[in-house]
Scaffold this motif. Structure first.
Motif, PDB file in Angstrom:
ATOM      1  N   ARG A  82      57.279  -4.038  -8.202  1.00 45.23           N
ATOM      2  CA  ARG A  82      56.620  -3.047  -7.345  1.00 45.23           C
ATOM      3  C   ARG A  82      56.028  -1.904  -8.160  1.00 45.23           C
ATOM      4  O   ARG A  82      54.972  -1.369  -7.824  1.00 45.23           O
ATOM      5  CB  ARG A  82      57.609  -2.499  -6.318  1.00 45.23           C
ATOM      6  CG  ARG A  82      57.941  -3.453  -5.186  1.00 45.23           C
ATOM      7  CD  ARG A  82      58.603  -2.736  -4.023  1.00 45.23           C
ATOM      8  NE  ARG A  82      59.913  -2.194  -4.358  1.00 45.23           N
ATOM      9  CZ  ARG A  82      61.050  -2.848  -4.194  1.00 45.23           C
ATOM     10  NH1 ARG A  82      61.049  -4.089  -3.719  1.00 45.23           N
ATOM     11  NH2 ARG A  82      62.211  -2.278  -4.501  1.00 45.23           N
ATOM     12  N   GLU A  83      56.718  -1.543  -9.239  1.00 42.63           N
ATOM     13  CA  GLU A  83      56.270  -0.407 -10.046  1.00 42.63           C
ATOM     14  C   GLU A  83      55.108  -0.760 -10.972  1.00 42.63           C
ATOM     15  O   GLU A  83      54.325   0.121 -11.356  1.00 42.63           O
ATOM     16  CB  GLU A  83      57.443   0.115 -10.885  1.00 42.63           C
ATOM     17  CG  GLU A  83      58.561   0.730 -10.059  1.00 42.63           C
ATOM     18  CD  GLU A  83      59.836   0.932 -10.865  1.00 42.63           C
ATOM     19  OE1 GLU A  83      59.806   0.643 -12.094  1.00 42.63           O
ATOM     20  OE2 GLU A  83      60.845   1.361 -10.287  1.00 42.63           O
ATOM     21  N   ALA A  84      54.981  -2.032 -11.347  1.00 41.22           N
ATOM     22  CA  ALA A  84      53.957  -2.435 -12.320  1.00 41.22           C
ATOM     23  C   ALA A  84      52.590  -2.547 -11.659  1.00 41.22           C
ATOM     24  O   ALA A  84      52.462  -2.951 -10.500  1.00 41.22           O
ATOM     25  CB  ALA A  84      54.342  -3.763 -12.964  1.00 41.22           C
ATOM     26  N   SER A  85      51.550  -2.239 -12.404  1.00 35.68           N
ATOM     27  CA  SER A  85      50.183  -2.376 -11.910  1.00 35.68           C
ATOM     28  C   SER A  85      49.765  -3.833 -11.895  1.00 35.68           C
ATOM     29  O   SER A  85      50.354  -4.679 -12.590  1.00 35.68           O
ATOM     30  CB  SER A  85      49.221  -1.591 -12.800  1.00 35.68           C
ATOM     31  OG  SER A  85      49.118  -2.208 -14.080  1.00 35.68           O
ATOM     32  N   HIS A  86      48.754  -4.121 -11.093  1.00 36.91           N
ATOM     33  CA  HIS A  86      48.180  -5.471 -11.067  1.00 36.91           C
ATOM     34  C   HIS A  86      47.765  -5.892 -12.469  1.00 36.91           C
ATOM     35  O   HIS A  86      48.042  -7.019 -12.901  1.00 36.91           O
ATOM     36  CB  HIS A  86      46.979  -5.488 -10.122  1.00 36.91           C
ATOM     37  CG  HIS A  86      46.226  -6.779 -10.105  1.00 36.91           C
ATOM     38  ND1 HIS A  86      46.577  -7.841  -9.301  1.00 36.91           N
ATOM     39  CD2 HIS A  86      45.126  -7.186 -10.801  1.00 36.91           C
ATOM     40  CE1 HIS A  86      45.738  -8.843  -9.490  1.00 36.91           C
ATOM     41  NE2 HIS A  86      44.848  -8.466 -10.408  1.00 36.91           N
ATOM     42  N   GLU A  87      47.124  -4.996 -13.184  1.00 38.92           N
ATOM     43  CA  GLU A  87      46.619  -5.321 -14.525  1.00 38.92           C
ATOM     44  C   GLU A  87      47.762  -5.641 -15.482  1.00 38.92           C
ATOM     45  O   GLU A  87      47.665  -6.575 -16.294  1.00 38.92           O
ATOM     46  CB  GLU A  87      45.784  -4.155 -15.062  1.00 38.92           C
ATOM     47  CG  GLU A  87      44.473  -3.918 -14.338  1.00 38.92           C
ATOM     48  CD  GLU A  87      44.658  -3.237 -12.980  1.00 38.92           C
ATOM     49  OE1 GLU A  87      43.712  -3.299 -12.167  1.00 38.92           O
ATOM     50  OE2 GLU A  87      45.750  -2.645 -12.722  1.00 38.92           O
ATOM     51  N   ALA A  88      48.850  -4.878 -15.395  1.00 39.34           N
ATOM     52  CA  ALA A  88      49.984  -5.133 -16.283  1.00 39.34           C
ATOM     53  C   ALA A  88      50.621  -6.489 -15.988  1.00 39.34           C
ATOM     54  O   ALA A  88      50.994  -7.229 -16.904  1.00 39.34           O
ATOM     55  CB  ALA A  88      51.011  -4.011 -16.140  1.00 39.34           C
ATOM     56  N   LYS A  89      50.756  -6.811 -14.707  1.00 40.72           N
ATOM     57  CA  LYS A  89      51.359  -8.095 -14.345  1.00 40.72           C
ATOM     58  C   LYS A  89      50.470  -9.263 -14.786  1.00 40.72           C
ATOM     59  O   LYS A  89      50.970 -10.265 -15.310  1.00 40.72           O
ATOM     60  CB  LYS A  89      51.613  -8.148 -12.840  1.00 40.72           C
ATOM     61  CG  LYS A  89      52.801  -7.303 -12.403  1.00 40.72           C
ATOM     62  CD  LYS A  89      53.086  -7.402 -10.929  1.00 40.72           C
ATOM     63  CE  LYS A  89      52.190  -6.512 -10.104  1.00 40.72           C
ATOM     64  NZ  LYS A  89      52.672  -6.337  -8.718  1.00 40.72           N
ATOM     65  N   VAL A  90      49.161  -9.123 -14.598  1.00 40.68           N
ATOM     66  CA  VAL A  90      48.243 -10.189 -15.004  1.00 40.68           C
ATOM     67  C   VAL A  90      48.305 -10.405 -16.509  1.00 40.68           C
ATOM     68  O   VAL A  90      48.391 -11.547 -16.995  1.00 40.68           O
ATOM     69  CB  VAL A  90      46.809  -9.865 -14.551  1.00 40.68           C
ATOM     70  CG1 VAL A  90      45.808 -10.823 -15.191  1.00 40.68           C
ATOM     71  CG2 VAL A  90      46.699  -9.946 -13.034  1.00 40.68           C
ATOM     72  N   ALA A  91      48.269  -9.319 -17.283  1.00 38.36           N
ATOM     73  CA  ALA A  91      48.300  -9.444 -18.739  1.00 38.36           C
ATOM     74  C   ALA A  91      49.601 -10.071 -19.221  1.00 38.36           C
ATOM     75  O   ALA A  91      49.599 -10.918 -20.126  1.00 38.36           O
ATOM     76  CB  ALA A  91      48.101  -8.070 -19.384  1.00 38.36           C
ATOM     77  N   ALA A  92      50.731  -9.676 -18.623  1.00 41.43           N
ATOM     78  CA  ALA A  92      52.021 -10.233 -19.029  1.00 41.43           C
ATOM     79  C   ALA A  92      52.108 -11.720 -18.685  1.00 41.43           C
ATOM     80  O   ALA A  92      52.600 -12.534 -19.483  1.00 41.43           O
ATOM     81  CB  ALA A  92      53.157  -9.460 -18.365  1.00 41.43           C
TER      82      ALA A  92
END
Length: 354
Positions: A82-92
């Motif tokens: 919930r805390e992570a951004s869309h961009e961070a989740k996609v990159a990971a």
């Protein structure tokens, strides 16, 4: 395209010296002939259970219980997602996808949190949108959750467990949509297994605490099971009775949460093989064709007409050279360093070495 070496043919992985001919994304010919190659050609892996969204939080939950780690809605992984951004989740996730490709996984069955947006994030990671890793070739089967509209964008529904909610309605909707329904069961204890099986799922995940009555029901129904023994050990819930399960139904291997373990099918095979002491060919089937069967895919085996998802290993690597039992060596000792080439959908993918 053609690949030469020792080809592990069919569901028994019979070693045949020769070549595999690929055209239009499928295997069109298998030729038995003398070739000048030490390569070993086998089906690309099918990882039967993953949660790669938590690639943002590797090794984040040391010392926590299973519920503290992953129980919805407020387990650690759900808070971090919930805390992570869309961009961070996609990159990971894109990094995990690249690793999975490079270690021979062609397909994975993903339980994707976050509803429609969660599925979209995974699709973006596969497409390479907004990241620098290029377009991925790896092919996910996506099981959504957390949203009544998720079936419109997912390949099926991946339920957290029968004790977490009433899944009768979503099970009916999934069946009406002609899509797959999978559910966690028997991970923490046996209390949710019968309720999960009453939903008539297409497959179950974990079954660590399967009791004789549950094993009988599995045998009667033929419900497949995806097991994740490394994850179960990390979360201290025990390990699945792999041999007992395999005697009664189709069993496939999954690597589960990236938070807890690397999504390496080599590591999962080795652990499962040494834990269960089942024949190497049976373990390799769990890592390939059995996972494909759960998802209704035409891959995970080298035979005419199968999808051309292939893994090429260097049979003359320092690790594999001199193996007397090739299949056993692949299951119990092969690893990322032995990978020469990965082919997904008839095209090179991941890492290629010379």
């Amino acid at each position: 395209m053609h690949l030469e070496g020792t080809v592990l043919v069919g569901p028994e992985f019979e070693p045949v010296e020769g070549r595999v001919i690929v055209a239009d994304d499928e295997i069109v010919r298998i030729e038995e002939t003398s070739v000048d190659s030490d390569d070993v050609i086998l089906p690309a892996f099918v990882n039967a259970h993953t949660h790669i969204g938590d690639s943002i939080a590797k090794e984040a939950g040391e010392g926590l219980s299973l519920d503290e780690l992953v129980a919805p809605p407020d387990g650690l992984k759900h808070r971090l997602l919930r805390e992570a951004s869309h961009e961070a989740k996609v990159a990971a996730m894109a990094r995990s996808l690249r690793y999975m490709e490079s270690t021979g996984t062609g397909t994975f069955l993903e339980f994707r949190e976050g509803g429609v947006k969660g599925v979209a994030a995974l699709r973006d990671a596969v497409a390479g949108e907004g990241v620098d890793f290029g377009e991925r070739a790896i092919d996910p089967v996506v099981f959504g959750r957390d949203d009544p509209d998720v079936l419109s964008v997912a390949d099926g529904y991946g339920a957290s467990g029968a004790r977490d909610a009433d899944f009768d309605a979503v099970r009916s909707e999934t069946r009406e949509a002609g899509k797959l329904f999978g559910i966690h069961a028997g991970e923490r204890d046996a209390d949710d297994i019968n309720a999960a099986m009453d939903l008539d799922p297409d497959f179950l995940v974990h079954m660590v605490h399967a009791e004789p009555i549950h094993l009988e029901r599995l045998a009667d129904r033929g419900t497949p099971v995806a097991v994740c023994p490394r994850s179960n050990l990390v979360t201290n819930v025990g390990v699945p009775p792999i041999r007992d399960l395999a005697e009664r139904t189709t069993v496939a291997l999954g690597t589960d949460n990236v938070m807890l373990d690397s999504p390496s099918m080599f590591r999962e095979m080795e652990f499962a093989a040494k834990l269960s002491d089942l024949p190497a060919r049976e373990i390799l089937r769990m890592a390939t064709v059995n996972g494909a069967a759960i998802a209704g895919l035409n891959r995970g085996v080298i035979e005419l007409g199968a999808d051309a998802d292939l893994l090429v290993l260097d049979g003359d690597s320092d690790n594999l050279a001199g193996a007397h039992d090739l299949v056993r060596a692949i299951v119990r000792r092969a690893g990322a360093a032995d990978v020469s080439r990965v082919v997904i959908g008839g095209e090179p993918a991941g890492r290629e070495t010379v």
